[in-house]
Design a protein around this motif. Structure first.
Motif, PDB file in Angstrom:
ATOM      1  N   ARG A   8      41.383  35.477  26.480  1.00 24.66           N
ATOM      2  CA  ARG A   8      41.365  35.769  27.806  1.00 24.66           C
ATOM      3  C   ARG A   8      42.610  35.979  28.532  1.00 24.66           C
ATOM      4  O   ARG A   8      43.632  35.364  28.058  1.00 24.66           O
ATOM      5  CB  ARG A   8      40.507  34.903  28.680  1.00 24.66           C
ATOM      6  CG  ARG A   8      40.959  33.545  28.687  1.00 24.66           C
ATOM      7  CD  ARG A   8      40.193  32.664  29.407  1.00 24.66           C
ATOM      8  NE  ARG A   8      40.965  31.241  29.585  1.00 24.66           N
ATOM      9  CZ  ARG A   8      40.716  30.032  28.816  1.00 24.66           C
ATOM     10  NH1 ARG A   8      39.647  29.937  28.255  1.00 24.66           N
ATOM     11  NH2 ARG A   8      41.378  28.968  29.172  1.00 24.66           N
ATOM     12  N   ASP A  11      42.433  32.555  33.768  1.00 22.69           N
ATOM     13  CA  ASP A  11      41.731  31.453  33.742  1.00 22.69           C
ATOM     14  C   ASP A  11      40.497  31.547  32.998  1.00 22.69           C
ATOM     15  O   ASP A  11      40.143  32.606  32.718  1.00 22.69           O
ATOM     16  CB  ASP A  11      41.217  30.950  35.332  1.00 22.69           C
ATOM     17  CG  ASP A  11      42.635  30.232  35.967  1.00 22.69           C
ATOM     18  OD1 ASP A  11      43.334  29.636  35.268  1.00 22.69           O
ATOM     19  OD2 ASP A  11      42.638  30.645  37.293  1.00 22.69           O
ATOM     20  N   ALA A  12      39.590  30.289  32.514  1.00 19.82           N
ATOM     21  CA  ALA A  12      38.723  30.197  31.943  1.00 19.82           C
ATOM     22  C   ALA A  12      37.581  31.054  32.278  1.00 19.82           C
ATOM     23  O   ALA A  12      37.590  31.453  33.742  1.00 19.82           O
ATOM     24  CB  ALA A  12      38.004  28.929  31.769  1.00 19.82           C
ATOM     25  N   VAL A  13      36.822  31.982  31.653  1.00 24.60           N
ATOM     26  CA  VAL A  13      35.710  32.784  32.323  1.00 24.60           C
ATOM     27  C   VAL A  13      34.552  32.116  32.447  1.00 24.60           C
ATOM     28  O   VAL A  13      34.125  31.345  31.437  1.00 24.60           O
ATOM     29  CB  VAL A  13      35.479  33.767  31.288  1.00 24.60           C
ATOM     30  CG1 VAL A  13      34.326  34.959  31.513  1.00 24.60           C
ATOM     31  CG2 VAL A  13      36.766  34.701  30.655  1.00 24.60           C
ATOM     32  N   ARG A  14      34.108  32.081  33.529  1.00 26.13           N
ATOM     33  CA  ARG A  14      32.894  31.369  33.917  1.00 26.13           C
ATOM     34  C   ARG A  14      31.772  32.550  34.717  1.00 26.13           C
ATOM     35  O   ARG A  14      32.245  33.320  35.298  1.00 26.13           O
ATOM     36  CB  ARG A  14      33.095  30.240  34.982  1.00 26.13           C
ATOM     37  CG  ARG A  14      34.171  29.119  34.415  1.00 26.13           C
ATOM     38  CD  ARG A  14      33.153  28.142  34.057  1.00 26.13           C
ATOM     39  NE  ARG A  14      34.334  27.106  33.637  1.00 26.13           N
ATOM     40  CZ  ARG A  14      34.526  26.980  32.141  1.00 26.13           C
ATOM     41  NH1 ARG A  14      34.224  27.984  31.306  1.00 26.13           N
ATOM     42  NH2 ARG A  14      35.197  26.023  31.847  1.00 26.13           N
ATOM     43  N   PRO A  15      30.337  31.923  34.115  1.00 32.53           N
ATOM     44  CA  PRO A  15      29.626  32.707  34.994  1.00 32.53           C
ATOM     45  C   PRO A  15      29.758  32.587  36.576  1.00 32.53           C
ATOM     46  O   PRO A  15      30.330  31.475  36.999  1.00 32.53           O
ATOM     47  CB  PRO A  15      28.357  32.047  34.557  1.00 32.53           C
ATOM     48  CG  PRO A  15      28.326  31.358  33.411  1.00 32.53           C
ATOM     49  CD  PRO A  15      29.994  30.971  33.278  1.00 32.53           C
ATOM     50  N   THR A  16      29.616  33.794  37.350  1.00 32.36           N
ATOM     51  CA  THR A  16      29.753  33.727  38.781  1.00 32.36           C
ATOM     52  C   THR A  16      28.687  32.628  39.485  1.00 32.36           C
ATOM     53  O   THR A  16      29.021  32.477  40.759  1.00 32.36           O
ATOM     54  CB  THR A  16      29.676  35.132  39.378  1.00 32.36           C
ATOM     55  OG1 THR A  16      28.304  35.752  39.026  1.00 32.36           O
ATOM     56  CG2 THR A  16      30.878  35.813  38.628  1.00 32.36           C
TER      57      THR A  16
END
Lengths: 277, 267
Positions: A8, A11-16
Motif C-alpha cells: 500500500r 496508511d493501512a487500508v480500511r473499509p470506509t
C-alpha cells in the motif's frame, strides 16, 4: 503517521464504513453491468418485444374488419393485452437466460468463491444479487412496456381506445415489469440450485414452455387450471383480465406468480446456505 | 471499549488456528483431526502429497466448506463472523477464479465495493501486481501468469493481515516465481501471516520459515524449515552436506516423512 508498505502507498487500508446490503448491491451492480452478455440480451429483449407489439397491433388493426365478431370483441376488451403480450414469451426467455447465467456463470468460472469470500453470509450474498437483478430487470422492463403501450395504442386507435388514465392499463403496464422480474428471479433461483448453465436453462425452458402444454393434456379442468398456474400462464397479469378464456383473474395470477418466486427463491437460499462452494 | 477487546483478542489469538478440524466426503476422511496454529510475521509452508488435504484445509479455513467437526478460526473467530473479511484475510485459491468476460478492474472494483473499500485501492493493487496496462481488458484473455497476478491483487485488496495462497507458483514463468517468492517474504516481514501450500519442495525450501506437513489429512510435522530438514534427512547425508546446500535436502526429508502417507504412488 503514514506507513507505506509493499502492498500500500500510505496508511493501512480500511473499509470506509461497516459494509452492508447497499455495498453488496453496489458490488453486484458492477458485476452485472460489466458483462457484455447483459447488454446483448437486453438489447434483444427490447428489439423483439417492441417489434412484436408493433407487428401484432398492425396486423390486427389492418385486418380488423375481416375478423369475426368474437375476435373483434376480444380485441376491444383486451387491447392492452394485445399491445403488451406479444413480446412476453420472448422477453421472459431473454430474462430467464440472463437470470440463470447470473449465478451459474459464477459457479462455472470459480467467481462464486470470490463472492462468498467477500460475503461469507451466503444468504445475504444471494439476496443482494437477487435484489440488484430484480431492480434492474424491473426498470428495464418498464422501459419496454411504457413505449410499447404508447406505440401500440397509437396503432390500434382506429378500432379501440386504450387510455393511460385507465387503472386497468396502468396495472397491466406496471405488471409487465413485475412479471419479467419474477421470471428473472425464478431463473436465478433454479440456477442457484442446479449450478450449471445448460441444466438451469433447460429446466427453466421446460418449466415455461414445455410443462404448461403437457399439463394441459390432463383431461378435465384440472389440467387446464394447472397449466394456467404455471409461471408463463400467469402472464394474464399483463392483460385487462377481461378475456373469456381466462381461468384466473390478474390478481389471482399475480399471487400464484409470487408463490412461485417465494418457493423457488426459498429453496435457492436453503441450497446456497447449506452446500459447500 | 470494543476496540480494546478487539486488540486483546487479536493479541492473544493466533492468526489462524485449526482445532480438531475434520472433513469427510462420503466414507473418505480428507482432513482428519488437524490441530495447528499459523503465526504472524513468517511464511508458513503447507506441504503434503497430492490428495493430502491441503486445499480442503484451506477451504475450511475460509468457510467455503463446513467441517464435520472441529473449528477453523481466523484471529479467534470463524471466517463467517468476520466483518469486511477481505480486510482480515486475502486468499488465492485457484487461478482464474473470475468471470472471463469481465475486466480485471471491474472484477476488483466489485470486490472492493462489497467491502466498502475506497475505489482508489483498486488502482493501487493493479499497480502492485503489474496489471495496470491491461486492467481494462477481458480477464478471459489473460495468460496463466496474469491470472495469478489478478488473483494476488484480489487477495491483497483489503490490505489483509493474513494471506492464504494455494499453489501460487503453479504455471508461472521464472520471473513470476521470483516475484511471488519475494512478495511472500516481504508480506511476512511486514508482520503478516502467510500460509502457502505447495508441492514444489525447492520453492518452499527457499521461501518458508516454517513448515506444516500433512499426509492423508493428518499433521505429520509442524516446525521450522531448518529443523524439519535436520530431523527428517538421513543423518549421514545431512552431516555431509554443507550448510548452504541444506535447503536442497528438503525434498529428501519430505519424501522420507511422507513415504507412508502418499495417496497415489508408482510402484
Amino acid at each position: 503517521m503514514t506507513t507505506a508498505t509493499l502492498t500500500r502507498a500510505g496508511d493501512a487500508v480500511r473499509p470506509t464504513h461497516r459494509p452492508g446490503m447497499t455495498d453488496l448491491m453496489r458490488s453486484e451492480w458492477t458485476k452485472l453491468r460489466s458483462l457484455r452478455s447483459t447488454w446483448w440480451s437486453l438489447a434483444a429483449m427490447i428489439a423483439v418485444s417492441v417489434g412484436f407489439t408493433v407487428a401484432a397491433c398492425a396486423v390486427y388493426t389492418h385486418d380488423f374488419t375481416h375478423l369475426d365478431a368474437a375476435t373483434q370483441t376480444e380485441f376491444r376488451q383486451d387491447t392492452i393485452g394485445l399491445i403488451l403480450q406479444p413480446g412476453v414469451q420472448f422477453a421472459s426467455l431473454a430474462v430467464s437466460v440472463l437470470g440463470a447465467m447470473l449465478i451459474t456463470s459464477e459457479y462455472s468460472t470459480g467467481m462464486i468463491r470470490a463472492t462468498m469470500l467477500a460475503e461469507p453470509r451466503r444468504t445475504r450474498a444471494l439476496l443482494a444479487k437477487a435484489a440488484t437483478f430484480a431492480l434492474f430487470v424491473y426498470v428495464f422492463s418498464e422501459l419496454i412496456a411504457i413505449p410499447s403501450f404508447f406505440i401500440g395504442s397509437a396503432i390500434t386507435s382506429a378500432h379501440a381506445s386504450v387510455s393511460i388514465s385507465d387503472p386497468t392499463n396502468i396495472r397491466a403496464i406496471l405488471s409487465f415489469g413485475l412479471f419479467m422480474t419474477a421470471m428473472g428471479l425464478i431463473a436465478l433461483s433454479i440456477g442457484a440450485i442446479v449450478r450449471h448453465t445448460a441444466a438451469a436453462v433447460s429446466l427453466v425452458l421446460a418449466l415455461h414452455f414445455v410443462l404448461p402444454g403437457v399439463l394441459s393434456l390432463i383431461p378435465g379442468t384440472v389440467g387446464k387450471h394447472l397449466s394456467a398456474a404455471m409461471p408463463q400462464g400467469t402472464s394474464v397479469v399483463v392483460s385487462s383480465g377481461h378475456n373469456a378464456g381466462n381461468l384466473y383473474t390478474p390478481a389471482q395470477a399475480g399471487l400464484i406468480l409470487a408463490a412461485w418466486v417465494v418457493v423457488l427463491g426459498g429453496a435457492a437460499l436453503v441450497s446456497v446456505k447449506r452446500r459447500d462452494v | 471499549m470494543p476496540k480494546n477487546t478487539e486488540n486483546l483478542r487479536r493479541g492473544h489469538a493466533p492468526a489462524i488456528e485449526a482445532r480438531g478440524l475434520t472433513k469427510s466426503y462420503g466414507s473418505k476422511t480428507v482432513v482428519d483431526g488437524l490441530d495447528f496454529q499459523v503465526h504472524a510475521g513468517r511464511v508458513t509452508g503447507f506441504l503434503g502429497p497430492n490428495g493430502a488435504g491441503k486445499s480442503t484445509t484451506m477451504r475450511l479455513l475460509l468457510g467455503l466448506e463446513r467441517p464435520d467437526s472441529g473449528q477453523a478460526l481466523i484471529e479467534g473467530r470463524p471466517y463467517a463472523e468476520l466483518t469486511a473479511p477481505l480486510s482480515h484475510v486475502g486468499a488465492l485459491l485457484e487461478a482464474k477464479a473470475f468471470h472471463k468476460g469481465r475486466s480485471a478492474r471491474n472484477h476488483l472494483l466489485a470486490l472492493a465495493q462489497s467491502q466498502a473499500l475506497p475505489e482508489r485501492r483498486v488502482d493501487e493493487v493493479l499497480d502492485l501486481v503489474g496489471l495496470h496496462d491491461v486492467a481494462g481488458k477481458r480477464a478471459g484473455g489473460y495468460s496463466l501468469g496474469m491470472a495469478q497476478r489478478l488473483g494476488i491483487a484480489a487477495a491483497l485488496l483489503g490490505d489483509p493481515r493474513i494471506v492464504l495462497l494455494d499453489e501460487p507458483v503453479n504455471g508461472l514463468d521464472p520471473e513470476g516465481v521470483f516475484w511471488i517468492r519475494n512478495l511472500m517474504k516481504r508480506l511476512a516481514a511486514e508482520g503478516r501471516a502467510v500460509l502457502v501450500s505447495s508441492h514444489l519442495m525447492n520453492e518452499m525450501a527457499v521461501t518458508a520459515d516454517h513448515l506444516m506437513v500433512i499426509g492423508r489429512g493428518r499433521l505429520l510435522a509442524d516446525c521450522g524449515t531448518a529443523e524439519f530438514i535436520e530431523r527428517h534427512t538421513d543423518p549421514a547425508v545431512y552431516a555431509a552436506t554443507p550448510d548452504v546446500a541444506r535447503p536442497a535436502l528438503l525434498e529428501e526429508a519430505f519424501m522420507r516423512l511422507t513415504a507412508s502417507a502418499v495417496e497415489y504412488s508408482a510402484r
